[in-house]
Design a protein around this motif. Structure first.
Motif, PDB file in Angstrom:
ATOM      1  N   GLU A   1       0.835  -1.208   0.000  1.00  0.00           N
ATOM      2  CA  GLU A   1       0.000   0.000   0.000  1.00  0.00           C
ATOM      3  C   GLU A   1       0.868   1.255   0.000  1.00  0.00           C
ATOM      4  O   GLU A   1       0.597   2.227  -0.718  1.00  0.00           O
ATOM      5  CB  GLU A   1      -0.919  -0.012   1.220  1.00  0.00           C
TER       6      GLU A   1
ATOM      7  N   ALA B   1       2.460   1.727  -3.390  1.00  0.00           N
ATOM      8  CA  ALA B   1       1.500   2.277  -4.350  1.00  0.00           C
ATOM      9  C   ALA B   1       1.368   3.793  -4.176  1.00  0.00           C
ATOM     10  O   ALA B   1       1.275   4.540  -5.157  1.00  0.00           O
ATOM     11  CB  ALA B   1       0.149   1.595  -4.177  1.00  0.00           C
ATOM     12  N   GLU B   2       1.362   4.239  -2.920  1.00  0.00           N
ATOM     13  CA  GLU B   2       1.295   5.682  -2.661  1.00  0.00           C
ATOM     14  C   GLU B   2       2.537   6.388  -3.209  1.00  0.00           C
ATOM     15  O   GLU B   2       2.439   7.446  -3.854  1.00  0.00           O
ATOM     16  CB  GLU B   2       1.184   5.928  -1.158  1.00  0.00           C
TER      17      GLU B   2
ATOM     18  N   ARG C   1       4.515   5.353  -5.578  1.00  0.00           N
ATOM     19  CA  ARG C   1       4.496   5.289  -7.038  1.00  0.00           C
ATOM     20  C   ARG C   1       3.604   6.391  -7.619  1.00  0.00           C
ATOM     21  O   ARG C   1       3.970   7.056  -8.591  1.00  0.00           O
ATOM     22  CB  ARG C   1       4.003   3.917  -7.490  1.00  0.00           C
ATOM     23  N   LYS C   2       2.448   6.607  -7.008  1.00  0.00           N
ATOM     24  CA  LYS C   2       1.549   7.664  -7.488  1.00  0.00           C
ATOM     25  C   LYS C   2       2.224   9.028  -7.376  1.00  0.00           C
ATOM     26  O   LYS C   2       2.157   9.850  -8.298  1.00  0.00           O
ATOM     27  CB  LYS C   2       0.243   7.652  -6.702  1.00  0.00           C
ATOM     28  N   ARG C   3       2.872   9.267  -6.251  1.00  0.00           N
ATOM     29  CA  ARG C   3       3.562  10.544  -6.077  1.00  0.00           C
ATOM     30  C   ARG C   3       4.698  10.701  -7.081  1.00  0.00           C
ATOM     31  O   ARG C   3       4.941  11.797  -7.607  1.00  0.00           O
ATOM     32  CB  ARG C   3       4.076  10.655  -4.645  1.00  0.00           C
TER      33      ARG C   3
ATOM     34  N   LEU D   1       4.890   9.330 -10.136  1.00  0.00           N
ATOM     35  CA  LEU D   1       4.332   9.580 -11.465  1.00  0.00           C
ATOM     36  C   LEU D   1       3.732  10.979 -11.559  1.00  0.00           C
ATOM     37  O   LEU D   1       3.830  11.638 -12.603  1.00  0.00           O
ATOM     38  CB  LEU D   1       3.286   8.517 -11.795  1.00  0.00           C
ATOM     39  N   ASP D   2       3.125  11.445 -10.469  1.00  0.00           N
ATOM     40  CA  ASP D   2       2.543  12.789 -10.472  1.00  0.00           C
ATOM     41  C   ASP D   2       3.609  13.874 -10.578  1.00  0.00           C
ATOM     42  O   ASP D   2       3.317  15.003 -10.995  1.00  0.00           O
ATOM     43  CB  ASP D   2       1.724  13.014  -9.196  1.00  0.00           C
TER      44      ASP D   2
END
Length: 245
Positions: free
Chosen positions: A232, A235-236, A238-240, A242-243
């Protein structure tokens, strides 16, 4: 040569306290290159595995040690190389491609390493060999090689600040390099600052699993829960990552 994209001194310090495998793991979060590229293969080994991580911008060169020079003296090309160092920001890592396969003699010794250190370099990588390792260890100068050789042969630096191929990786002048006892990787310059800032949190996420395992409990449900918490957090992150692109 295009201007080198750099990161802040604070971000460099964060990279210096992070191991190279973690750097590779965090780079993967950004999906900017295939996971099997960007790092040098096992031909390139740390001469001093006990030293702290090495981080710097690549100043590149090719050399040969196998043939007598047509004119001038052995090592004559080094001053021309030093004259071009200022085109690469500090801290610098010298990256040599040995044109002789197999290498005929050593790329570096004590005097060369101390010279580079004096002129703002923090380490050296070569596809060839090194020598004077006891003396180079004494000056705390990380080096990475494919082996050792006691002689300098006919040492001639050919071209400076051109793309070089070392350990299966093409290194361009100004590329950000990170190396430790585990090996060497490049860090894409445009994400390097973000990579530096995410490393500590990545290691904390791994800690969910490691802390559970340190309890010694043979509990699959507990392990599953720890791995889920780790995933989890990944995933957080990774999102940051990519953003931030």
């Amino acid at each position: 040569m295009n201007p080198v994209q750099t990161i802040s001194s604070e971000e460099l310090e964060l990279l210096k306290v992070t191991d190279t495998p973690t750097i590779c793991n965090v780079i993967e979060l950004f999906d900017v290159r295939p996971r099997n590229t960007g790092y040098m293969d096992d031909r390139i080994q740390a001469c001093f595995p006990e030293m702290s991580p090495m981080v710097g911008y690549a100043t590149t060169a090719t050399l040969s040690t196998d043939n007598p020079p047509r004119e001038g003296e052995t090592y004559a090309g080094m001053e021309a190389q030093l004259a071009q160092l200022d085109s690469i920001p500090e801290p610098r890592v010298v990256v040599f491609q040995d044109l002789d396969v197999p290498s005929a003699a050593a790329t570096f010794g004590e005097v060369m390493c101390m010279t580079y250190q004096t002129f703002g370099c923090v380490g050296l990588i070569t596809s060839g060999a090194g020598r004077d390792l006891d003396q180079v260890r004494e000056i705390n100068f990380p080096t990475f090689t494919s082996g050792t050789n006691p002689s300098h042969g006919y040492h001639q630096i050919a071209d400076v600040n051109i793309p070089v191929h070392v350990g299966g990786v093409t290194v361009y002048p100004g590329d950000l390099i990170h190396g430790d006892c585990n090996g060497v990787t490049t860090i894409p310059n445009h994400i390097a600052g973000s990579v530096a800032r995410l490393c500590a949190e990545y290691m904390e996420a791994e800690g969910y699993v490691l802390d559970f395992l340190k309890t010694g409990k043979r509990d699959l449900k507990g392990l599953h829960a720890a791995r889920a918490a780790c995933a989890e957090k990944f995933a957080e992150l990774r999102k940051r990552a990519l953003d931030s692109l």
